[in-house]
Design an enzyme around this catalytic site. Sequence first.
Site, mmCIF file in Angstrom:
data_model
loop_
_atom_site.group_PDB
_atom_site.id
_atom_site.type_symbol
_atom_site.label_atom_id
_atom_site.label_comp_id
_atom_site.label_asym_id
_atom_site.label_seq_id
_atom_site.Cartn_x
_atom_site.Cartn_y
_atom_site.Cartn_z
ATOM 1 C CE1 TYR A 49 0.949 -11.634 -17.082
ATOM 2 C CE2 TYR A 49 2.762 -11.281 -18.608
ATOM 3 C CZ TYR A 49 1.645 -11.996 -18.225
ATOM 4 O OH TYR A 49 1.230 -13.074 -18.973
ATOM 5 C CE LYS A 86 2.363 -14.808 -15.988
ATOM 6 N NZ LYS A 86 1.519 -15.957 -15.616
ATOM 7 C CG ASP A 107 -11.812 -20.142 -13.921
ATOM 8 O OD1 ASP A 107 -12.152 -19.004 -13.551
ATOM 9 O OD2 ASP A 107 -11.089 -20.347 -14.910
ATOM 10 C CG ASP A 140 -9.551 -15.756 -5.402
ATOM 11 O OD1 ASP A 140 -8.475 -15.760 -6.041
ATOM 12 O OD2 ASP A 140 -10.025 -14.723 -4.893
HETATM 13 N N1 LIG Z 1 -2.502 -15.366 -23.778
HETATM 14 C C1 LIG Z 1 -1.202 -15.122 -23.850
HETATM 15 O O1 LIG Z 1 -0.704 -14.615 -24.849
HETATM 16 C C2 LIG Z 1 -0.305 -15.485 -22.691
HETATM 17 C C3 LIG Z 1 1.070 -15.328 -22.882
HETATM 18 C C4 LIG Z 1 1.934 -15.638 -21.837
HETATM 19 C C5 LIG Z 1 1.427 -16.122 -20.647
HETATM 20 N N2 LIG Z 1 0.091 -16.277 -20.499
HETATM 21 C C6 LIG Z 1 -0.359 -16.766 -19.186
HETATM 22 O O2 LIG Z 1 -1.247 -17.849 -19.307
HETATM 23 C C7 LIG Z 1 -2.203 -17.824 -18.244
HETATM 24 C C8 LIG Z 1 -3.615 -17.899 -18.820
HETATM 25 O O3 LIG Z 1 -3.818 -16.807 -19.686
HETATM 26 P P1 LIG Z 1 -4.994 -16.787 -20.767
HETATM 27 O O4 LIG Z 1 -4.493 -15.988 -21.894
HETATM 28 O O5 LIG Z 1 -5.484 -18.147 -21.003
HETATM 29 O O6 LIG Z 1 -6.080 -15.903 -19.986
HETATM 30 P P2 LIG Z 1 -7.681 -16.011 -19.959
HETATM 31 O O7 LIG Z 1 -8.130 -14.697 -19.411
HETATM 32 O O8 LIG Z 1 -8.230 -16.472 -21.260
HETATM 33 O O9 LIG Z 1 -7.970 -17.167 -18.887
HETATM 34 C C9 LIG Z 1 -7.596 -17.026 -17.539
HETATM 35 C C10 LIG Z 1 -8.520 -17.872 -16.685
HETATM 36 O O10 LIG Z 1 -8.066 -17.736 -15.334
HETATM 37 C C11 LIG Z 1 -9.193 -17.470 -14.505
HETATM 38 N N3 LIG Z 1 -8.765 -16.695 -13.343
HETATM 39 C C12 LIG Z 1 -8.250 -15.434 -13.303
HETATM 40 N N4 LIG Z 1 -7.995 -15.077 -12.039
HETATM 41 C C13 LIG Z 1 -8.335 -16.122 -11.253
HETATM 42 C C14 LIG Z 1 -8.312 -16.368 -9.856
HETATM 43 N N5 LIG Z 1 -7.882 -15.428 -8.995
HETATM 44 N N6 LIG Z 1 -8.727 -17.576 -9.393
HETATM 45 C C15 LIG Z 1 -9.184 -18.507 -10.255
HETATM 46 N N7 LIG Z 1 -9.251 -18.343 -11.590
HETATM 47 C C16 LIG Z 1 -8.833 -17.156 -12.074
HETATM 48 C C17 LIG Z 1 -10.178 -16.701 -15.387
HETATM 49 O O11 LIG Z 1 -11.506 -16.788 -14.888
HETATM 50 C C18 LIG Z 1 -9.991 -17.417 -16.723
HETATM 51 O O12 LIG Z 1 -10.837 -18.531 -16.828
HETATM 52 C C19 LIG Z 1 -1.913 -16.548 -17.441
HETATM 53 O O13 LIG Z 1 -1.107 -16.875 -16.343
HETATM 54 C C20 LIG Z 1 -1.136 -15.706 -18.422
HETATM 55 O O14 LIG Z 1 -0.266 -14.819 -17.771
HETATM 56 C C21 LIG Z 1 -0.791 -15.965 -21.490
#
Ligand SMILES: NC(=O)c1ccc[n+]([C@@H]2O[C@H](COP(=O)([O-])OP(=O)(O)OC[C@H]3O[C@@H](n4cnc5c(N)ncnc54)[C@H](O)[C@@H]3O)[C@@H](O)[C@H]2O)c1
Length: 263
Positions: A157, A161, A39, A65
């Site tokens: 977005y 996806k 992360d 990253d």
């Molecule tokens: N939460 C939802 O409802 C939901 C729904 C559909 C899809 N998603 C997908 O699931 C994934 C995770 O989402 P989440 O809700 O857990 O988000 P979150 O913000 O809780 O966690 C995301 C994590 O990714 C890390 N991150 C972001 N950009 C980064 C980078 N460039 N390099 C390294 N680390 C990075 C952040 O530091 C964080 O720890 C995403 O791809 C999101 O699109 C989430």
Amino acid sequence: MVELKFTDQNVVVTGAASGLAYEVAKQFAEAGANVVVADFDMEGAEKAANQFKEMGVKAFAYKTDISKYEDFEALFEETVKQLGSIDILVNGAGIGGIGPITEQTPEFVSKLIDIDLKGPIWGCKAVAPYMMEQKHGKVINFSSQAYRMMKEGSIAYGVSKVGVVALTACFAREMAPFDVNVNAIAPGSIRTPMWDATLEEWAPGDKAKQDELFKELIISAIPMGRTQDTEDIAHATLFLCSEYARNISGQCLSVDGAQTFSY
Ligand SMILES: NC(=O)c1ccc[n+]([C@@H]2O[C@H](COP(=O)([O-])OP(=O)(O)OC[C@H]3O[C@@H](n4cnc5c(N)ncnc54)[C@H](O)[C@@H]3O)[C@@H](O)[C@H]2O)c1
């Protein structure tokens, strides 16, 4: 209840400092796997890795990253140096970005594509040589229900996806001769920090309004009448990485309470 075991398997989870990927990493650790928390939030990543070590498995945090291909190369080199192999990669890191394209800056659109689309592509590309050589492996990419919804406010977005699903299907076929399974998960709506950031944009500083908006706009649209939990996404991920799913590859599994469908 069937208990999945991943004893001594080495799992790299991007984005595991927070949200869905954190829960995935935690459940892998509970199931006996060694876990690399990749992360760019090192404070959260260290905290998670320390928690997993206390559970009796090997774990370490690595600053990554995902928008940079060379970061994946360094991450996997370090993983093999410390753990010996990469058995499972979960491309779980990502950012949100809902809003009309007219209101998003070109810089933000590029950043979103760099992270949400190119990130998983770089992860797949960089892990391929390791899994091809060892002739086994599992890869999970995080898509979203947005890939099927095609809604206004979801251009960058949604494109990312949809792209993740295409990446998953194409990469699955490239990796099939090497006994590597590649699948995607399309989560529905889970109130993680990603959603909190979006709600903060919609109703700055007004927590009650944010809760109301989430209920009104998000929960009411889910046929099962409830959001999903981080645990639901982790269960689906562990299943797809288990031997129960050994002949499932190239698929995208929706976990969204009947909100979207395909046939
Ligand atoms: N939460 C939802 O409802 C939901 C729904 C559909 C899809 N998603 C997908 O699931 C994934 C995770 O989402 P989440 O809700 O857990 O988000 P979150 O913000 O809780 O966690 C995301 C994590 O990714 C890390 N991150 C972001 N950009 C980064 C980078 N460039 N390099 C390294 N680390 C990075 C952040 O530091 C964080 O720890 C995403 O791809 C999101 O699109 C989430």
